[in-house]
Design a protein around this motif. Structure first.
Motif, PDB file in Angstrom:
ATOM      1  N   TYR A  36       3.435   3.097  -4.489  1.00 61.19           N
ATOM      2  CA  TYR A  36       1.984   3.297  -4.640  1.00 61.19           C
ATOM      3  C   TYR A  36       1.700   4.365  -5.695  1.00 61.19           C
ATOM      4  O   TYR A  36       0.817   4.201  -6.542  1.00 61.19           O
ATOM      5  N   GLY A  37       2.461   5.452  -5.668  1.00 60.82           N
ATOM      6  CA  GLY A  37       2.254   6.521  -6.643  1.00 60.82           C
ATOM      7  C   GLY A  37       2.631   6.133  -8.061  1.00 60.82           C
ATOM      8  O   GLY A  37       2.147   6.734  -9.025  1.00 60.82           O
ATOM      9  N   ALA A  38       3.499   5.111  -8.197  1.00 63.07           N
ATOM     10  CA  ALA A  38       3.951   4.696  -9.531  1.00 63.07           C
ATOM     11  C   ALA A  38       3.000   3.715 -10.199  1.00 63.07           C
ATOM     12  O   ALA A  38       3.154   3.430 -11.385  1.00 63.07           O
ATOM     13  N   LEU A  39       2.030   3.185  -9.454  1.00 67.40           N
ATOM     14  CA  LEU A  39       1.098   2.222 -10.035  1.00 67.40           C
ATOM     15  C   LEU A  39       0.075   2.919 -10.931  1.00 67.40           C
ATOM     16  O   LEU A  39      -0.192   4.110 -10.787  1.00 67.40           O
ATOM     17  N   LYS A  40      -0.491   2.157 -11.854  1.00 62.64           N
ATOM     18  CA  LYS A  40      -1.526   2.698 -12.741  1.00 62.64           C
ATOM     19  C   LYS A  40      -2.801   2.959 -11.944  1.00 62.64           C
ATOM     20  O   LYS A  40      -3.273   2.096 -11.216  1.00 62.64           O
ATOM     21  N   ARG A  41      -3.342   4.160 -12.139  1.00 63.86           N
ATOM     22  CA  ARG A  41      -4.525   4.561 -11.371  1.00 63.86           C
ATOM     23  C   ARG A  41      -5.755   3.719 -11.713  1.00 63.86           C
ATOM     24  O   ARG A  41      -6.570   3.424 -10.845  1.00 63.86           O
ATOM     25  N   ASP A  42      -5.905   3.361 -12.976  1.00 60.66           N
ATOM     26  CA  ASP A  42      -7.123   2.707 -13.436  1.00 60.66           C
ATOM     27  C   ASP A  42      -6.941   1.211 -13.668  1.00 60.66           C
ATOM     28  O   ASP A  42      -7.745   0.589 -14.373  1.00 60.66           O
ATOM     29  N   ALA A  43      -5.900   0.630 -13.106  1.00 61.19           N
ATOM     30  CA  ALA A  43      -5.670  -0.806 -13.287  1.00 61.19           C
ATOM     31  C   ALA A  43      -6.770  -1.613 -12.600  1.00 61.19           C
ATOM     32  O   ALA A  43      -7.377  -1.179 -11.618  1.00 61.19           O
ATOM     33  N   ALA A  44      -7.012  -2.803 -13.131  1.00 56.99           N
ATOM     34  CA  ALA A  44      -8.046  -3.676 -12.567  1.00 56.99           C
ATOM     35  C   ALA A  44      -7.655  -4.110 -11.161  1.00 56.99           C
ATOM     36  O   ALA A  44      -6.471  -4.269 -10.834  1.00 56.99           O
TER      37      ALA A  44
ATOM     38  N   THR B 278      -9.214  -0.864  -5.278  1.00 54.89           N
ATOM     39  CA  THR B 278      -8.649  -0.085  -6.378  1.00 54.89           C
ATOM     40  C   THR B 278      -7.617   0.896  -5.844  1.00 54.89           C
ATOM     41  O   THR B 278      -7.505   1.117  -4.628  1.00 54.89           O
ATOM     42  N   TRP B 279      -6.892   1.510  -6.762  1.00 56.94           N
ATOM     43  CA  TRP B 279      -5.865   2.479  -6.372  1.00 56.94           C
ATOM     44  C   TRP B 279      -6.477   3.646  -5.619  1.00 56.94           C
ATOM     45  O   TRP B 279      -5.932   4.101  -4.611  1.00 56.94           O
ATOM     46  N   ARG B 280      -7.607   4.136  -6.083  1.00 60.54           N
ATOM     47  CA  ARG B 280      -8.231   5.297  -5.451  1.00 60.54           C
ATOM     48  C   ARG B 280      -8.811   4.950  -4.081  1.00 60.54           C
ATOM     49  O   ARG B 280      -8.760   5.759  -3.147  1.00 60.54           O
ATOM     50  N   GLU B 281      -9.355   3.748  -3.945  1.00 62.51           N
ATOM     51  CA  GLU B 281      -9.888   3.342  -2.646  1.00 62.51           C
ATOM     52  C   GLU B 281      -8.774   3.223  -1.616  1.00 62.51           C
ATOM     53  O   GLU B 281      -8.935   3.602  -0.452  1.00 62.51           O
ATOM     54  N   TYR B 282      -7.634   2.708  -2.037  1.00 63.51           N
ATOM     55  CA  TYR B 282      -6.502   2.572  -1.117  1.00 63.51           C
ATOM     56  C   TYR B 282      -5.957   3.947  -0.734  1.00 63.51           C
ATOM     57  O   TYR B 282      -5.341   4.112   0.318  1.00 63.51           O
ATOM     58  N   GLY B 283      -6.210   4.937  -1.598  1.00 54.91           N
ATOM     59  CA  GLY B 283      -5.700   6.291  -1.369  1.00 54.91           C
ATOM     60  C   GLY B 283      -6.425   7.046  -0.282  1.00 54.91           C
ATOM     61  O   GLY B 283      -6.036   8.176   0.053  1.00 54.91           O
ATOM     62  N   GLU B 284      -7.484   6.468   0.277  1.00 58.37           N
ATOM     63  CA  GLU B 284      -8.167   7.110   1.392  1.00 58.37           C
ATOM     64  C   GLU B 284      -7.403   6.762   2.673  1.00 58.37           C
ATOM     65  O   GLU B 284      -7.556   5.692   3.245  1.00 58.37           O
ATOM     66  N   GLY B 285      -6.559   7.679   3.088  1.00 58.19           N
ATOM     67  CA  GLY B 285      -5.688   7.418   4.231  1.00 58.19           C
ATOM     68  C   GLY B 285      -4.526   6.516   3.892  1.00 58.19           C
ATOM     69  O   GLY B 285      -4.251   5.549   4.628  1.00 58.19           O
TER      70      GLY B 285
ATOM     71  N   VAL C 251       4.315  -3.890  -2.914  1.00 52.69           N
ATOM     72  CA  VAL C 251       5.498  -4.573  -2.379  1.00 52.69           C
ATOM     73  C   VAL C 251       6.375  -5.090  -3.517  1.00 52.69           C
ATOM     74  O   VAL C 251       7.612  -4.986  -3.456  1.00 52.69           O
ATOM     75  N   GLN C 252       5.766  -5.645  -4.535  1.00 53.63           N
ATOM     76  CA  GLN C 252       6.544  -6.150  -5.667  1.00 53.63           C
ATOM     77  C   GLN C 252       7.295  -5.028  -6.366  1.00 53.63           C
ATOM     78  O   GLN C 252       8.443  -5.204  -6.794  1.00 53.63           O
ATOM     79  N   LYS C 253       6.658  -3.869  -6.509  1.00 55.44           N
ATOM     80  CA  LYS C 253       7.329  -2.730  -7.141  1.00 55.44           C
ATOM     81  C   LYS C 253       8.566  -2.329  -6.343  1.00 55.44           C
ATOM     82  O   LYS C 253       9.642  -2.082  -6.907  1.00 55.44           O
TER      83      LYS C 253
END
Length: 496
Positions: free
Chosen positions: A94-102, A109-116, A163-165
């Protein structure tokens, strides 16, 4: 170096050889191996790419044991791999993914998933290990190509990316021990410039007189799922991992809210697609070319592949023509075909210009590879042969057009913001294209981009004519980087 042979299914398999056989083959192998830096070149300081180059540090010791087992036995099939995908690995993915990816079809989005995220990842881990994980379809988007056409890309849902990563990190430990040295696409510690440099060294320092510039038509859309799973099963016998890969392949595509089934191909843009592509071409192309080179080539043959785009160098034209013909048959067996418009056999090398001049023919043709046009040139120092490389003109024009359109939209913004943006664009262009010998194209790109900026500023108001070059010059000096060659000469990078 691996020996290759044909199994009953026609798939080339890899076999281990003892040290005496390896030593004898290293003495007999063609000079291509020093260019391609094959994994068995003992003593080569760049021979092995450490598994930590992409794999997260926390998982290095555990996954390193997988890699060690793969290195020791090239025929071992791994029956238990999924347990390596734990919560910690998911967190690092999760931390290795691009923050601003579509966002994908889930609109997360990455930031929304980051809530908890810890709670989300624990729940995701339970679904993976319990067999309840379901891959979501990829969201199809279209991006323009330099030739005016559009290329489809697939945007995966956020959890699918995670999961793919993880799956890529685990499988890389096995396949990085199997892949050939001349395969450069999307691999840890390898890049486009390594492929470009290997090609340069092969043509300038080896016996290359003919070049086959090859491209596979619609490779990512034509990849056969049945063959791919057979290839994966050569090394992976964990049914849960195989089931997970099938889920990603069969997830389908969503476009404008309409779902469509995918029976062939893998989405371009998916995290796992480059690895699956390399596995497919490893068995279909790489091992077969090595076998063909040993058994049929009369002269020297060199291979440089970056995903589905590859170049072969030949000493003799007869070898090139025969391999091209047999390669077409080989690819057809696995539902692939060469792109006839993009696949060409040309005379190229240190003797090409002289030979063509004797026959009353024009100067040698050029070929494009990884963003550069390659042409026969002479060194300024002594007039000897070298390979010239310049930015593909079509790509540079397309990029300049994009820059001009963006500057026109941004012309009302503060000068500092425009300057920072344009400077970052030019710097990014230089980071890739600033190779030795390409300074004229870099200067042209910088000059035309700066002119577009001035033109946009002159359109801001009726007072635009006051934007003289003397007034504009300090802003250029402040924001626009000068032309510098950023990449070393190929022979220095490869230390040949």
């Amino acid at each position: 170096m691996h020996a290759t042979g044909k199994s009953d299914t026609g798939i080339v398999s890899m076999k281990r050889m003892n040290k005496s056989v390896q030593a004898r083959q290293r003495r007999d192998q063609p000079p291509a191996e020093s260019v391609e830096k094959r994994p068995v070149a003992e003593g080569n300081p760049e021979q092995a790419t450490a598994y930590g180059t992409q794999c997260p540090k926390g998982a290095s010791s555990v996954l390193g044991r997988v890699r060690e087992a793969a290195r020791k036995d090239a025929r071992q099939r791994f029956t238990s791999l999924l347990h390596h995908i734990d919560v910690d690995l998911l967190w690092q993915a999760y931390g290795a993914l691009k923050r601003d990816a579509a966002a994908g079809v889930d609109d997360v989005t990455w930031r929304e998933y980051g809530e908890g995220p810890r709670e989300h990842l624990h729940e995701l881990h339970d679904r993976i290990q319990g067999g309840r994980y379901r891959a979501k379809p990829s969201k199809r988007e279209w991006i323009p190509k330099p030739d005016g056409r559009q290329r489809p890309i697939g945007i995966a849902a956020l959890e699918d990316k995670i999961v793919q990563k993880c799956l890529v990190w685990v499988l890389e430990q096995i396949y990085e021990e199997d892949f050939m040295g001349f395969s450069y696409g999307f691999r840890p510690g390898k890049s486009q410039h390594h492929a470009l440099d290997a090609l340069y060294v092969a043509i300038t320092q080896r016996k290359v007189s003919w070049v086959l510039d090859a491209d596979i038509r619609g490779f990512f859309d034509a990849l056969d799922h049945g063959w791919l799973m057979k290839f994966v099963e050569h090394r992976v016998a964990d049914p849960r991992v195989l089931r997970l890969i099938r889920k990603f392949l069969r997830a389908g595509v969503s476009e404008d809210g309409q779902w469509s089934k995918t029976e062939v191909g893998t989405p371009q843009g998916a995290v796992i697609s480059p690895l699956l592509a390399n596995i497919y071409l490893h068995y279909v192309l790489d091992l077969w070319v090595c076998w063909w080179r040993r058994h049929h080539a009369l002269g020297e043959v060199y291979v440089i592949r970056y995903c589905d785009d590859f170049v072969l160098g030949f000493q003799y034209r007869s070898d090139a023509k025969r391999l091209k013909s047999e390669l077409e048959q080989r690819l057809a067996k696995f539902s692939l075909e060469l792109h006839q418009d993009k696949t060409r056999l040309i005379e190229f090398g240190r003797f090409a210009a002289a030979n063509r001049d004797k026959r009353g023919e024009r100067k040698p043709e050029t070929f494009d590879f990884l963003g550069f046009t390659h042409y026969c040139a002479k060194r300024r120092s002594d007039g000897g042969f070298t390979v010239g490389r310049k930015t593909i003109a079509k790509r540079m024009r397309a990029k300049l057009k994009e820059v001009h359109q963006t500057l026109m939209r941004k012309r009302s913004l503060p000068i500092s913001l425009q300057g920072k943006w344009l400077g970052s664009v030019i710097r990014g262009h230089f980071n890739y294209y600033a190779v030795p010998g390409n300074a004229p194209a870099l200067n042209a790109f910088r000059t035309l981009a700066v002119r577009s900026w001035r033109k946009a500023l002159r359109r801001r108001s009726q007072k635009g004519r006051t934007m003289t070059w003397s007034r504009f010059g300090p802003w250029i000096a402040k924001w626009i980087p000068p032309v510098r060659i950023l990449h070393p000469y190929p022979s220095q990078r490869l230390r040949v």
